[in-house]
Design an enzyme around this catalytic site. Structure first.
Site, mmCIF file in Angstrom:
data_model
loop_
_atom_site.group_PDB
_atom_site.id
_atom_site.type_symbol
_atom_site.label_atom_id
_atom_site.label_comp_id
_atom_site.label_asym_id
_atom_site.label_seq_id
_atom_site.Cartn_x
_atom_site.Cartn_y
_atom_site.Cartn_z
ATOM 1 N N CYS A 34 10.084 10.327 -2.134
ATOM 2 C CA CYS A 34 9.971 10.034 -3.532
ATOM 3 C C CYS A 34 10.889 10.751 -4.371
ATOM 4 O O CYS A 34 11.016 11.866 -3.994
ATOM 5 C CB CYS A 34 8.544 10.098 -4.109
ATOM 6 S SG CYS A 34 8.581 9.467 -5.901
ATOM 7 N N HIS A 43 -3.367 -9.754 13.484
ATOM 8 C CA HIS A 43 -3.885 -8.489 14.209
ATOM 9 C C HIS A 43 -5.150 -8.705 14.788
ATOM 10 O O HIS A 43 -6.042 -9.196 14.189
ATOM 11 C CB HIS A 43 -3.749 -7.290 13.244
ATOM 12 C CG HIS A 43 -3.834 -5.975 14.017
ATOM 13 N ND1 HIS A 43 -4.753 -5.621 14.679
ATOM 14 C CD2 HIS A 43 -2.832 -5.015 13.650
ATOM 15 C CE1 HIS A 43 -4.342 -4.277 15.154
ATOM 16 N NE2 HIS A 43 -3.028 -4.247 14.512
ATOM 17 N N ASN A 100 -4.599 7.853 4.584
ATOM 18 C CA ASN A 100 -4.438 7.140 5.710
ATOM 19 C C ASN A 100 -2.751 7.065 6.089
ATOM 20 O O ASN A 100 -2.096 6.630 5.129
ATOM 21 C CB ASN A 100 -4.662 5.493 5.639
ATOM 22 C CG ASN A 100 -4.702 4.930 6.769
ATOM 23 O OD1 ASN A 100 -5.745 5.000 7.614
ATOM 24 N ND2 ASN A 100 -3.554 4.126 6.976
ATOM 25 N N GLU A 101 -2.559 7.573 7.202
ATOM 26 C CA GLU A 101 -0.976 7.732 7.522
ATOM 27 C C GLU A 101 -0.100 8.261 6.567
ATOM 28 O O GLU A 101 0.761 7.443 6.058
ATOM 29 C CB GLU A 101 -0.452 6.131 8.090
ATOM 30 C CG GLU A 101 -1.476 5.900 9.351
ATOM 31 C CD GLU A 101 -0.970 4.567 10.044
ATOM 32 O OE1 GLU A 101 -0.099 3.765 9.278
ATOM 33 O OE2 GLU A 101 -1.182 4.334 11.189
ATOM 34 N N CYS A 135 8.711 14.493 -8.988
ATOM 35 C CA CYS A 135 9.157 14.965 -7.722
ATOM 36 C C CYS A 135 10.450 15.861 -7.991
ATOM 37 O O CYS A 135 10.436 17.057 -7.210
ATOM 38 C CB CYS A 135 9.822 13.794 -6.502
ATOM 39 S SG CYS A 135 8.326 13.321 -6.042
ATOM 40 N N GLN A 139 -3.477 -10.648 9.269
ATOM 41 C CA GLN A 139 -4.287 -12.010 9.598
ATOM 42 C C GLN A 139 -4.170 -12.002 11.182
ATOM 43 O O GLN A 139 -4.844 -12.316 11.895
ATOM 44 C CB GLN A 139 -4.059 -13.078 9.016
ATOM 45 C CG GLN A 139 -4.425 -13.084 7.504
ATOM 46 C CD GLN A 139 -3.868 -14.391 6.983
ATOM 47 O OE1 GLN A 139 -3.958 -15.610 7.425
ATOM 48 N NE2 GLN A 139 -2.966 -14.274 5.836
ATOM 49 N N CYS A 172 11.303 10.644 -7.856
ATOM 50 C CA CYS A 172 11.078 10.499 -9.300
ATOM 51 C C CYS A 172 11.048 11.339 -9.983
ATOM 52 O O CYS A 172 11.319 12.511 -9.499
ATOM 53 C CB CYS A 172 9.572 9.492 -9.381
ATOM 54 S SG CYS A 172 8.155 10.859 -9.143
ATOM 55 N N GLU A 230 -6.859 5.366 15.659
ATOM 56 C CA GLU A 230 -6.882 3.803 15.733
ATOM 57 C C GLU A 230 -6.326 3.407 17.161
ATOM 58 O O GLU A 230 -4.992 3.825 17.314
ATOM 59 C CB GLU A 230 -5.884 3.190 14.646
ATOM 60 C CG GLU A 230 -6.700 3.358 13.141
ATOM 61 C CD GLU A 230 -5.720 2.683 12.129
ATOM 62 O OE1 GLU A 230 -4.658 2.268 12.338
ATOM 63 O OE2 GLU A 230 -6.097 3.226 10.823
ATOM 64 N N ARG A 286 0.792 -1.125 -0.003
ATOM 65 C CA ARG A 286 -0.193 -0.069 -0.081
ATOM 66 C C ARG A 286 0.845 1.320 0.071
ATOM 67 O O ARG A 286 1.879 1.098 0.164
ATOM 68 C CB ARG A 286 -0.948 -0.076 1.173
ATOM 69 C CG ARG A 286 -0.385 -0.173 2.506
ATOM 70 C CD ARG A 286 -1.284 0.092 3.756
ATOM 71 N NE ARG A 286 -0.810 -0.330 4.939
ATOM 72 C CZ ARG A 286 -1.557 -0.206 6.248
ATOM 73 N NH1 ARG A 286 -2.562 0.056 6.143
ATOM 74 N NH2 ARG A 286 -0.666 -0.630 7.440
ATOM 75 N N TRP A 304 2.655 -6.304 13.280
ATOM 76 C CA TRP A 304 3.893 -5.955 12.651
ATOM 77 C C TRP A 304 5.193 -5.629 13.327
ATOM 78 O O TRP A 304 5.971 -5.001 12.654
ATOM 79 C CB TRP A 304 3.340 -4.727 11.868
ATOM 80 C CG TRP A 304 2.372 -3.588 12.691
ATOM 81 C CD1 TRP A 304 1.213 -3.358 12.576
ATOM 82 C CD2 TRP A 304 3.269 -2.581 13.599
ATOM 83 N NE1 TRP A 304 0.789 -2.493 13.881
ATOM 84 C CE2 TRP A 304 2.095 -1.755 14.237
ATOM 85 C CE3 TRP A 304 4.585 -2.211 14.085
ATOM 86 C CZ2 TRP A 304 2.154 -0.824 15.171
ATOM 87 C CZ3 TRP A 304 4.516 -1.199 15.147
ATOM 88 C CH2 TRP A 304 3.327 -0.496 15.367
HETATM 89 C C1 GAL Z 1 -2.107 1.322 10.977
HETATM 90 C C2 GAL Z 1 -3.144 1.446 9.521
HETATM 91 C C3 GAL Z 1 -3.957 0.253 9.842
HETATM 92 C C4 GAL Z 1 -3.562 -1.096 10.116
HETATM 93 C C5 GAL Z 1 -2.963 -0.796 11.472
HETATM 94 C C6 GAL Z 1 -2.439 -2.273 11.936
HETATM 95 O O1 GAL Z 1 -0.746 1.920 10.922
HETATM 96 O O2 GAL Z 1 -3.434 2.655 9.564
HETATM 97 O O3 GAL Z 1 -4.537 0.569 8.315
HETATM 98 O O4 GAL Z 1 -2.579 -1.313 9.321
HETATM 99 O O5 GAL Z 1 -2.039 -0.088 11.195
HETATM 100 O O6 GAL Z 1 -1.763 -2.050 13.184
HETATM 101 ZN ZN ZN Z 2 7.827 11.249 -6.820
#
Ligand code: GAL
Ligand code: ZN
Length: 677
Positions: free
Chosen positions: A158, A377, A148-149, A163, A375, A160, A326, A110, A334
């Site tokens: 980046c 998480h 998101n984040e 940029c 999975q 490229c 979140e 992503r 992770w």
């Molecule tokens: C965040 C992210 C979520 C999910 C989560 C898992 O950093 O915004 O989409 O990946 O971590 O901990």
């Molecule tokens: Zn770029």
């Protein structure tokens, strides 16, 4: 149903695209039954919302929104630009970012996009506007999360061709002329003189170090690129959604490659994603100094100082209540070790966030995912759909909700401002001079000391309005300009205390050294001159003599500076041995009504506490007795909130009275107040 950011909200995201439609209503019901009233949807659903270019399908999201609206939820929608769909990346491969080895990143994870890609900007604007139009008049949709984040998943830089082109434009706006750029960057050094803007590239793949001013400008430029990318979407939404829709993005606490203050300026409110057990691993070395052990409980519940610093930073972004968009609600997937979660933890995290000024907490996520990347998480429900620990803990908050709402109506009022500068952070990353001279660690020493003394603190950017504060602390104010130096002077003259540390005033904002004696523009404020400065190897320390009991303990190491004070300046510490024996290490100059201190070495937390114990009472800031490790004290309005992150009872004294807090528990005190609140 108005969306009131001054009130307290609990929520949980929902991923309708992860579950059979037949399940949605049941999920909305249990979430609502749990006392959750907010959900967030769609932030990764671009492929379903726009299955092929310019062909939109909102029908499924309409139905999901309606299901949650029927249960009374207020809904935040995420613009889905953190996950470019396959068709888009395949048709326009130049949207994919290029890394510092010049390699184009692949699809399949992503955040694989370049914020300066003209195509990506156009398509992002289009999907944001289309969503805005579709949900503008839906009564349950109350706000938006942009993307998101930003910068997450290694996407903050980046290199490229888009940029590089945008970087040249950015430089033309900043410097106007090539002469000015050549001068500011010092391109005379190593024959880097530019005689055409088109010669300027990205500072990667160089032999030996790239030009430090160029690297700093590239960091600023990338940060600005995300600010502009976010603004493009906000503007697209604003054109079509009602004025009372609120807009945020989910920051990442102590993530440093982008300037969160700059990103927050265009937002209605700030939020961040809090994963305390993961953050001990990923931010441990960015906060603790070598030799400072990570407390054992931190692996179970997170390090409350790391989490607290991130809360306080996020609150500082808008100087207003923030959200945890979140909130970890079980184990994560992770980190190198994804520690299991013990009972009491999720409740403790909820109270901790609230105590630091959070008015919304959104538990991540509804249920553990069956397929794909995350999975392992946790969610509030287990994979099999039965309640997990997080579910029970959120349910158990029910009797506490009224008190939570009362506290959320109160402001966090800090009298200490801790200066936090992304420019300084990046400049010191470029030239740490000494291994392990990490900006955020130096901030953390002061932060941890303040927290141990039970003092609330705001994190503020350089140049922030200082009205209302009694003390401003800049563990280093490395890059300095005239305006900020004058504001600090004025603050001290008007009765404030300014405390600055090593390497302050050393550089101009273009990252060139000042040609004045150090601390450069801060010399008048400090009333002393830095005669010598330098790094010491591990283990070597100079001993200190000081009238402040315990200040000298441990001596001065790591980074040391010798000061020459003006005659009317008080010397609070002197080197006792080493090459600078007899020279000053800590000075205090009194101004009309206030004072300014220069701390000429990299202090330990205990030494900082000693300095604070002198300065804060002089500034009328009351100190609580030291808190035992693992016990956190925060204030919101008249409430004092004590949180115990260890698993055994700890005692603090609050307003002269001992208060015991059981392991992983919370105690709230509300002393009787005379004035009407
Ligand atoms: C965040 C992210 C979520 C999910 C989560 C898992 O950093 O915004 O989409 O990946 O971590 O901990
Ligand atoms: Zn770029």
């Amino acid at each position: 149903m108005s969306f009131d950011l001054s009130r307290f909200h609990l929520g949980c995201p929902y991923y309708p695209e992860h579950w059979p439609e037949a399940r949605w209503a049941e999920d909305a019901r249990w979430m609502r039954g749990l006392g959750l009233t907010v959900t967030r949807m769609a932030e990764f659903a671009w492929a379903l919302l726009e299955p092929s270019e310019d062909r939109f399908d909102f029908a499924w999201l309409d139905r999901a929104v309606d299901v949650f609206a029927a249960e009374g939820f207020q809904i935040l929608l995420g613009t889905p630009t953190a996950a470019p769909p396959m068709w888009l990346a395949r048709r326009y491969p130049d949207i994919l970012p290029v890394d510092d080895l010049g390699r184009r990143r692949n699809v399949g994870g992503r955040r694989h996009y370049c914020p300066n890609s003209p195509t990506y900007r156009t398509l992002s604007r289009r999907i944001a506007r289309a969503m805005g139009m579709r949900y503008a008049s839906h009564p349950a949709v109350v706000g938006w999360q942009i993307d998101n984040e930003f910068g997450g998943s290694g996407s903050a830089r980046c290199y490229c061709e888009h940029c590089v082109a945008a970087f040249r434009t950015w430089l033309i706006e900043r410097y106007r002329s090539l002469d000015a750029l050549n001068l500011a960057w010092g391109t005379v050094f190593w024959a880097q003189h530019y005689d055409d803007w088109s010669q300027i590239g990205a500072p990667i793949l160089t032999n030996n170090a790239a030009n430090p001013a160029q690297v700093l400008d590239y960091a600023r430029f990338m940060s600005d690129s995300f600010v502009r990318f976010q603004r493009l979407q906000i503007e697209a939404l604003r054109e079509v959604v009602p004025a009372d829709h609120k807009v945020t993005t989910n920051f990442m606490g102590l993530f440093t490659p982008l300037d969160s203050f700059a990103l927050a300026r265009d937002l209605d409110w700030a939020s961040w994603d809090s994963y305390p057990t993961g953050n001990v691993y990923r931010w441990g070395s960015q906060t603790r100094n070598p030799g400072d052990p990570v407390p054992a409980y931190a692996f179970d519940v997170g390090d409350p100082l790391i989490t607290g610093l991130a809360h306080d930073l996020t609150r500082g972004l808008k100087r207003a209540p923030f959200w945890v968009m979140e909130q970890q609600a079980g184990h994560i997937n992770w980190e190198s070790v994804n520690t299991l979660i013990r009972p009491g933890t999720i409740r403790l995290w909820t109270w901790h966030a609230l105590a630091h000024g959070a008015n919304g907490i959104v538990y991540f996520r509804e249920r553990a995912a069956l397929p794909a990347q995350e999975q392992y998480h946790s969610g509030l429900l287990k994979h099999d759909g039965t309640p997990d620990l997080g579910f029970y803990e959120v349910a158990a908050l029910a009797p506490e909700r009224a008190l939570m709402e009362a506290i959320a109506a109160q402001p966090v009022r800090a009298s200490i401002a801790l200066r936090y500068s992304y420019d300084d952070l990046w400049a010191l990353q470029i030239a740490p001079h000494r291994k392990d001279f990490i900006y955020q660690r130096l901030i953390f020493v002061w932060y941890a000391a303040l927290r141990r003394l039970g003092v609330d603190v705001d994190l503020v950017p350089p140049g922030a309005d200082l009205a209302g504060y009694r003390v401003v602390i800049a563990p280093t104010a490395h890059l300095m300009d005239v305006d900020e130096a004058e504001a600090l002077d004025a603050f001290a003259r008007a009765g404030g205390a300014v405390i600055v540390g090593v390497r302050s005033g050393a550089k101009q904002t273009d990252n060139a050294f000042t040609d004045q004696p150090l601390p450069g523009l801060l010399r008048g404020l400090i009333g002393a001159r830095v005669l010598h400065w330098g790094a010491l190897p591990d283990g070597e320390r100079f001993s200190l003599a000081s009238p402040l009991v315990t200040l000298g303990d441990g001596g001065a190491g790591f980074w040391v500076e010798a000061l020459e004070p003006s005659p009317d300046v008080t010397v609070l510490a002197t080197y006792r041995d080493g090459p600078w024996a007899g020279l000053a290490a800590l000075t205090e100059q009194t101004h009309e009504h206030g004072r300014a201190l220069y701390v000429g070495w990299y202090p330990s937390q205990a030494q900082v506490e000693t300095i604070l114990r002198r300065v804060l009472p002089m500034q009328g800031v009351p100190l609580d007795p030291e808190l035992p490790a693992g016990l956190v004290l925060c204030r919101r309005g008249p409430y004092t909130i004590l949180l115990n992150f260890t698993d055994r009872a700890l005692t603090a004294s609050v307003a002269g009275e001992p208060v015991q807090v059981a392991g992983r528990d919370v105690v709230i005190r509300r002393p009787p107040y005379k004035e009407s609140e």
